[in-house]
Design an enzyme around this catalytic site. Structure first.
Site, PDB file in Angstrom:
ATOM      1  N   CYS A 190       0.845  -1.191   0.000  1.00 55.72           N
ATOM      2  CA  CYS A 190       0.000   0.000   0.000  1.00 55.72           C
ATOM      3  C   CYS A 190       0.880   1.240   0.000  1.00 55.72           C
ATOM      4  O   CYS A 190       2.062   1.183   0.329  1.00 55.72           O
ATOM      5  CB  CYS A 190      -0.864   0.003   1.245  1.00 55.72           C
ATOM      6  SG  CYS A 190      -1.628  -1.563   1.595  1.00 55.72           S
ATOM      7  N   ARG A 207       0.816   1.130  -8.743  1.00 53.02           N
ATOM      8  CA  ARG A 207       0.950  -0.166  -8.086  1.00 53.02           C
ATOM      9  C   ARG A 207      -0.392  -0.815  -7.778  1.00 53.02           C
ATOM     10  O   ARG A 207      -0.450  -1.943  -7.304  1.00 53.02           O
ATOM     11  CB  ARG A 207       1.718   0.000  -6.771  1.00 53.02           C
ATOM     12  CG  ARG A 207       3.125   0.499  -6.965  1.00 53.02           C
ATOM     13  CD  ARG A 207       3.519   1.547  -5.971  1.00 53.02           C
ATOM     14  NE  ARG A 207       2.869   1.359  -4.703  1.00 53.02           N
ATOM     15  CZ  ARG A 207       3.475   0.869  -3.630  1.00 53.02           C
ATOM     16  NH1 ARG A 207       4.730   0.519  -3.701  1.00 53.02           N
ATOM     17  NH2 ARG A 207       2.824   0.753  -2.512  1.00 53.02           N
ATOM     18  N   TRP A 257      -4.142  -1.501  -0.454  1.00 51.72           N
ATOM     19  CA  TRP A 257      -4.296  -2.705  -1.284  1.00 51.72           C
ATOM     20  C   TRP A 257      -4.569  -3.804  -0.271  1.00 51.72           C
ATOM     21  O   TRP A 257      -3.667  -4.285   0.387  1.00 51.72           O
ATOM     22  CB  TRP A 257      -3.000  -2.950  -2.047  1.00 51.72           C
ATOM     23  CG  TRP A 257      -3.166  -3.806  -3.246  1.00 51.72           C
ATOM     24  CD1 TRP A 257      -3.501  -3.418  -4.503  1.00 51.72           C
ATOM     25  CD2 TRP A 257      -2.963  -5.227  -3.322  1.00 51.72           C
ATOM     26  NE1 TRP A 257      -3.533  -4.497  -5.337  1.00 51.72           N
ATOM     27  CE2 TRP A 257      -3.215  -5.616  -4.655  1.00 51.72           C
ATOM     28  CE3 TRP A 257      -2.623  -6.206  -2.398  1.00 51.72           C
ATOM     29  CZ2 TRP A 257      -3.126  -6.926  -5.078  1.00 51.72           C
ATOM     30  CZ3 TRP A 257      -2.534  -7.520  -2.821  1.00 51.72           C
ATOM     31  CH2 TRP A 257      -2.783  -7.868  -4.161  1.00 51.72           C
ATOM     32  N   ASN A 273       0.976   0.115   7.011  1.00 53.39           N
ATOM     33  CA  ASN A 273       1.221  -0.922   6.006  1.00 53.39           C
ATOM     34  C   ASN A 273       1.772  -2.138   6.727  1.00 53.39           C
ATOM     35  O   ASN A 273       2.575  -1.986   7.649  1.00 53.39           O
ATOM     36  CB  ASN A 273       2.280  -0.470   4.993  1.00 53.39           C
ATOM     37  CG  ASN A 273       1.687   0.420   3.927  1.00 53.39           C
ATOM     38  OD1 ASN A 273       0.493   0.656   3.894  1.00 53.39           O
ATOM     39  ND2 ASN A 273       2.540   0.926   3.055  1.00 53.39           N
ATOM     40  N   GLY A 274       1.394  -3.328   6.296  1.00 49.72           N
ATOM     41  CA  GLY A 274       1.922  -4.542   6.914  1.00 49.72           C
ATOM     42  C   GLY A 274       0.845  -5.308   7.650  1.00 49.72           C
ATOM     43  O   GLY A 274      -0.348  -5.055   7.461  1.00 49.72           O
ATOM     44  N   GLU A 305       6.912 -24.230 -15.129  1.00 51.83           N
ATOM     45  CA  GLU A 305       6.797 -22.806 -14.830  1.00 51.83           C
ATOM     46  C   GLU A 305       8.004 -22.038 -15.377  1.00 51.83           C
ATOM     47  O   GLU A 305       7.853 -20.959 -15.958  1.00 51.83           O
ATOM     48  CB  GLU A 305       6.636 -22.612 -13.317  1.00 51.83           C
ATOM     49  CG  GLU A 305       6.681 -21.191 -12.818  1.00 51.83           C
ATOM     50  CD  GLU A 305       5.654 -20.257 -13.468  1.00 51.83           C
ATOM     51  OE1 GLU A 305       4.744 -20.734 -14.154  1.00 51.83           O
ATOM     52  OE2 GLU A 305       5.793 -19.033 -13.314  1.00 51.83           O
ATOM     53  N   LYS A 338       7.984 -19.003 -18.255  1.00 54.27           N
ATOM     54  CA  LYS A 338       8.602 -17.680 -18.064  1.00 54.27           C
ATOM     55  C   LYS A 338       9.466 -17.345 -19.279  1.00 54.27           C
ATOM     56  O   LYS A 338       9.420 -16.231 -19.784  1.00 54.27           O
ATOM     57  CB  LYS A 338       9.479 -17.630 -16.808  1.00 54.27           C
ATOM     58  CG  LYS A 338       8.767 -17.601 -15.488  1.00 54.27           C
ATOM     59  CD  LYS A 338       8.038 -16.322 -15.178  1.00 54.27           C
ATOM     60  CE  LYS A 338       6.628 -16.366 -15.674  1.00 54.27           C
ATOM     61  NZ  LYS A 338       5.626 -17.010 -14.912  1.00 54.27           N
ATOM     62  N   GLU A 347       7.297 -16.652 -22.397  1.00 54.07           N
ATOM     63  CA  GLU A 347       6.517 -15.427 -22.261  1.00 54.07           C
ATOM     64  C   GLU A 347       7.329 -14.169 -22.522  1.00 54.07           C
ATOM     65  O   GLU A 347       6.878 -13.259 -23.199  1.00 54.07           O
ATOM     66  CB  GLU A 347       6.031 -15.326 -20.803  1.00 54.07           C
ATOM     67  CG  GLU A 347       4.635 -15.657 -20.556  1.00 54.07           C
ATOM     68  CD  GLU A 347       4.262 -15.420 -19.097  1.00 54.07           C
ATOM     69  OE1 GLU A 347       3.230 -14.825 -18.876  1.00 54.07           O
ATOM     70  OE2 GLU A 347       4.996 -15.841 -18.174  1.00 54.07           O
ATOM     71  N   HIS A 373      11.415 -40.809 -24.930  1.00 57.52           N
ATOM     72  CA  HIS A 373      10.186 -41.258 -25.607  1.00 57.52           C
ATOM     73  C   HIS A 373       9.787 -40.307 -26.726  1.00 57.52           C
ATOM     74  O   HIS A 373       8.657 -40.343 -27.192  1.00 57.52           O
ATOM     75  CB  HIS A 373       9.066 -41.429 -24.575  1.00 57.52           C
ATOM     76  CG  HIS A 373       9.412 -42.438 -23.529  1.00 57.52           C
ATOM     77  ND1 HIS A 373       9.451 -43.789 -23.786  1.00 57.52           N
ATOM     78  CD2 HIS A 373       9.806 -42.289 -22.244  1.00 57.52           C
ATOM     79  CE1 HIS A 373       9.829 -44.435 -22.693  1.00 57.52           C
ATOM     80  NE2 HIS A 373      10.060 -43.537 -21.744  1.00 57.52           N
ATOM     81  N   LYS A 401      -2.144  -8.852 -18.270  1.00 58.41           N
ATOM     82  CA  LYS A 401      -1.934  -9.279 -16.879  1.00 58.41           C
ATOM     83  C   LYS A 401      -3.128 -10.078 -16.357  1.00 58.41           C
ATOM     84  O   LYS A 401      -2.973 -11.085 -15.689  1.00 58.41           O
ATOM     85  CB  LYS A 401      -1.686  -8.052 -15.986  1.00 58.41           C
ATOM     86  CG  LYS A 401      -1.414  -8.386 -14.533  1.00 58.41           C
ATOM     87  CD  LYS A 401      -0.065  -9.072 -14.375  1.00 58.41           C
ATOM     88  CE  LYS A 401       0.171  -9.633 -12.984  1.00 58.41           C
ATOM     89  NZ  LYS A 401       1.172 -10.703 -12.983  1.00 58.41           N
TER      90      LYS A 401
HETATM   91  O1  M6R Z   1      -4.597 -14.017 -12.354  1.00 55.19           O
HETATM   92  P1  M6R Z   1      -4.424 -15.489 -12.569  1.00 55.19           P
HETATM   93  O2  M6R Z   1      -3.437 -16.082 -11.611  1.00 55.19           O
HETATM   94  O3  M6R Z   1      -5.698 -16.249 -12.558  1.00 55.19           O
HETATM   95  O4  M6R Z   1      -3.789 -15.603 -14.012  1.00 55.19           O
HETATM   96  C1  M6R Z   1      -3.529 -16.844 -14.577  1.00 55.19           C
HETATM   97  C2  M6R Z   1      -2.655 -16.721 -15.793  1.00 55.19           C
HETATM   98  O5  M6R Z   1      -3.267 -15.911 -16.751  1.00 55.19           O
HETATM   99  C3  M6R Z   1      -1.266 -16.156 -15.451  1.00 55.19           C
HETATM  100  O6  M6R Z   1      -0.628 -16.931 -14.484  1.00 55.19           O
HETATM  101  C4  M6R Z   1      -0.388 -16.088 -16.700  1.00 55.19           C
HETATM  102  O7  M6R Z   1      -0.073 -17.380 -17.121  1.00 55.19           O
HETATM  103  C5  M6R Z   1       0.877 -15.284 -16.422  1.00 55.19           C
HETATM  104  N1  M6R Z   1       1.148 -14.453 -17.546  1.00 55.19           N
HETATM  105  C6  M6R Z   1       2.069 -16.123 -16.176  1.00 55.19           C
HETATM  106  O8  M6R Z   1       3.241 -15.406 -16.026  1.00 55.19           O
END
Ligand code: M6R
Length: 608
Positions: A2, A27, A74, A100-101, A480, A484, A487, A503, A603
């Site tokens: 926040c 933010r 937040w 905050n916290g 994961e 990254k 992406e 395989h 996002k």
């Molecule tokens: O807000 P959410 O966690 O539900 O979002 C899910 C995915 O859209 C999100 O994790 C997406 O894969 C990201 N871009 C990964 O870095």
């Protein structure tokens, strides 16, 4: 997290603090508030929603004050509404506080205060802190002494700013874990949670150290330690432009968020860890956990990958059958759901349309639902039966990093909680709690691998393809890590359990192809080393992430990053994501990609 702002001087403090708060808007926040001197009293104005709502209310009254504090919240505890917004008064209305916290022992304190007749307007831990400070202040001591005495009673994280009617020329602030920065002006001084809020007014700032209590007046800024000794502040001149200040001096939000992760873990654990047991507020009662026969984890993208970690954990540790579904597929595959099962929705934003639709289907089918969500008051958080917040703070970079770590950690806490309830014979909950308590330090240590990881990234930035492999929990993390890289660096990846390579995917390996291998799982290390040799025999360069006690893997691979041995297989695998996030980041940086806003991605995916 926040935003905090404070000003004391000759100008209209209200305008200045609202402007400071506006500079922290990037933010994200869900409510705002301001406190200032008005005649013979302290006035607080606060509104849920956008800052414009608060501004409109302030403009109607057009007040003037030479001292003010403001906040953008937040939410982490309590719904984002007018009452829970900051500032909060103490019991007498003489003191106003912003916090905050998370005060971990606030329930205990609240109970004591309630017994003594205190009445609270909000659900927040912060209002409890305001009342405690007010009680100390009622002893007739100066405000800074009242705050110093009060903070000795709190456990947890805090960044406080406090003003009072009795001494209206003072702003007192105190911090532990939540950042606070003071700004030096001429005949006026400032306080904020982040440097960008100060830059239009002053470039001479000092960061408060943990446990400092500082007094800000028009004459100057002084600070004391918890035992009341004067401590010297170390002002410095900020030469960052506003944009880099917003990123805390990092080049991108993603890097800032990766670096925040040791604090994210602390925040996520705050209020949840006792010496011997766990407190996960607001969950189902014991009889419900005894009744649950199956878990369905439903999520997208990174959150889905966190779900896979949950599956491995629940099945291995709890012997509780667990399925993980992509939210986008869930509704269309007529899922077989046991009426006694639990559906767990993992989501950073809490607004992902596919996850929300899957949640509604589970509700129609009358399945119990639990959310693991970052954004308080989001749609998923509101619609599930129970919610556990990840408490990771706002995540701005499209590529999720700190939210993933927090999601996996909450799943781990949930696993320990179920083990505790079911009195699982083979699970040592105490050892789990110990490991998790040490985890922030291990995360911090993993961040120190940054420069060596950057060197490897420089070497492989032109890769046409990268493999991400592992066995057991490392195979989940590999997915994961690969996401990254795809992406943000736009490099095609092939990710799978290491044993699956022969395989089919092995056919793609050529001389110099990069394989990134997670080797943290001791029980399958020998098998993994055989897989590594198969890769190397076809010319692959192998970068391994393993734990410091691993004497085998480093002798075999071409490059190696060593993380701490946490004495817990799950936490070891989870920790390995930190260098892997850094690896993707530096690969993308080398390739000149738009890291925080990767092409074609948003996002929060609010369309199906
Ligand atoms: O807000 P959410 O966690 O539900 O979002 C899910 C995915 O859209 C999100 O994790 C997406 O894969 C990201 N871009 C990964 O870095």
């Amino acid at each position: 997290m926040c935003g905090i702002a404070g000003y004391v001087g000759q100008r209209n403090a209200i305008e200045i603090v609202l402007d400071q708060i506006e500079r922290l808007e990037y933010r994200g926040y869900d409510s705002t508030g301001v406190a200032f001197k008005s005649g013979d009293s302290l006035q607080i104005m606060k509104r849920a929603g956008k800052l414009a709502h608060l501004r409109a209310a302030v403009e109607e009254e057009n007040p003037f004050s030479e001292v003010a504090i403001a906040h953008s919240r937040w939410a982490t505890h309590g719904a984002p509404n007018d009452l829970n917004a900051h500032p909060h008064y103490d019991a007498t209305g003489e003191v106003a506080l912003i916090h905050n916290g998370i005060i971990e022992n606030y329930l205990e304190l609240k109970e004591e205060l309630t017994r003594a007749g205190h009445v609270f307007q909000s659900e927040t831990d912060s209002e409890v802190a305001a009342h405690i400070i007010g009680l100390e202040y009622a002893e007739g001591v100066p405000l800074e002494e009242a705050v110093r005495r009060a903070v000795g009673k709190f456990t947890g994280a805090y960044g406080f700013v406090v003003i009072s009617m009795r001494e209206p020329g003072k702003i007192v602030c105190a911090r532990n874990a939540s950042p606070l920065v003071v700004g030096f002006g001429k005949g006026e001084n400032f306080i904020a949670s982040d440097i960008p809020a100060l830059l239009p007014y002053t470039r001479t700032v000092a960061v408060l150290d943990n446990e400092m209590v500082a007094l800000v007046t028009t004459e100057g800024i002084t600070a004391v330690s918890p035992d009341g000794r004067t401590v010297k502040l170390s002002p410095f001149d900020v030469d960052w432009d506003i944009e880099s200040a917003e990123k805390g001096g990092y080049e991108h939000f993603m890097l800032k968020e990766i670096h925040e992760q040791d604090d994210v873990v602390r925040q996520c654990l705050a209020g949840r860890l006792g010496q011997e047991n766990l407190t996960l507020d607001g969950l189902f009662g014991e009889h419900v956990w005894q009744d649950i026969d199956r878990v369905n984890i439903i999520a997208c993208g990174t959150a889905y990958h966190a779900g896979l970690m949950g599956k491995t954990l629940f099945e291995k540790m709890l012997r509780l059958p667990t399925d993980v579904y992509f939210s986008s597929e869930f509704r269309y595959n007529d899922p077989l759901l046991s009426p006694k099962s639990l559906a767990v929705f993992v989501s950073q934003s809490g607004e992902t349309a596919d996850s929300l639709a899957a949640l509604r289907l589970c509700k129609e089918r009358r399945i119990r639902t639990l959310g693991i969500v970052n954004v308080v008051g989001s749609s998923i958080a509101r619609e599930v039966d129970r919610v556990l917040y990840t408490q990771a703070g706002p995540e701005i970079s499209v590529a999720s990093t700190k939210a993933y770590l927090a999601q996996c950690l909450v799943l781990y806490l949930l696993g320990l909680h179920i083990a505790e309830i079911k009195e699982m014979p083979g699970v040592n909950v105490k050892a789990g709690l110990k490991a998790v308590r040490e985890f922030p330090e291990y995360v911090k240590e993993a961040l120190d691998l940054e420069s060596s990881i950057q060197d490897v990234a420089k070497q492989f930035a032109n890769s046409k393809l990268a493999f991400f492999l592992g066995r057991g929990a490392d195979a989940n993390v590999a997915l994961e890590a690969a996401l990254k890289l795809k992406e943000i660096a736009y490099i095609p990846t092939q990710e799978c359990p290491a044993g699956e390579m022969k395989h089919g995917p092995l056919a793609l390996i050529e001389q110099g192809t990069l394989s990134v291998v997670g080797a943290t799982q001791e029980d399958v290390r020998d098998k993994l080393v055989s897989n590594i040799r198969e890769l190397q025999a076809r010319g692959s360069h192998v970068l391994a992430i393993t734990t410091k006690d691993d004497e085998l893997t480093p002798t075999v691979v071409d490059s190696c990053a060593m993380i701490a041995q946490t004495n817990d297989w799950y936490l070891n695998a989870l920790l390995s994501i930190v260098p892997l996030q850094l690896f993707s980041y530096y690969m993308a940086l080398e390739r000149g990609c738009e890291i925080d806003q990767p092409r074609n991605l948003a996002k929060s995916v609010t369309v199906e």
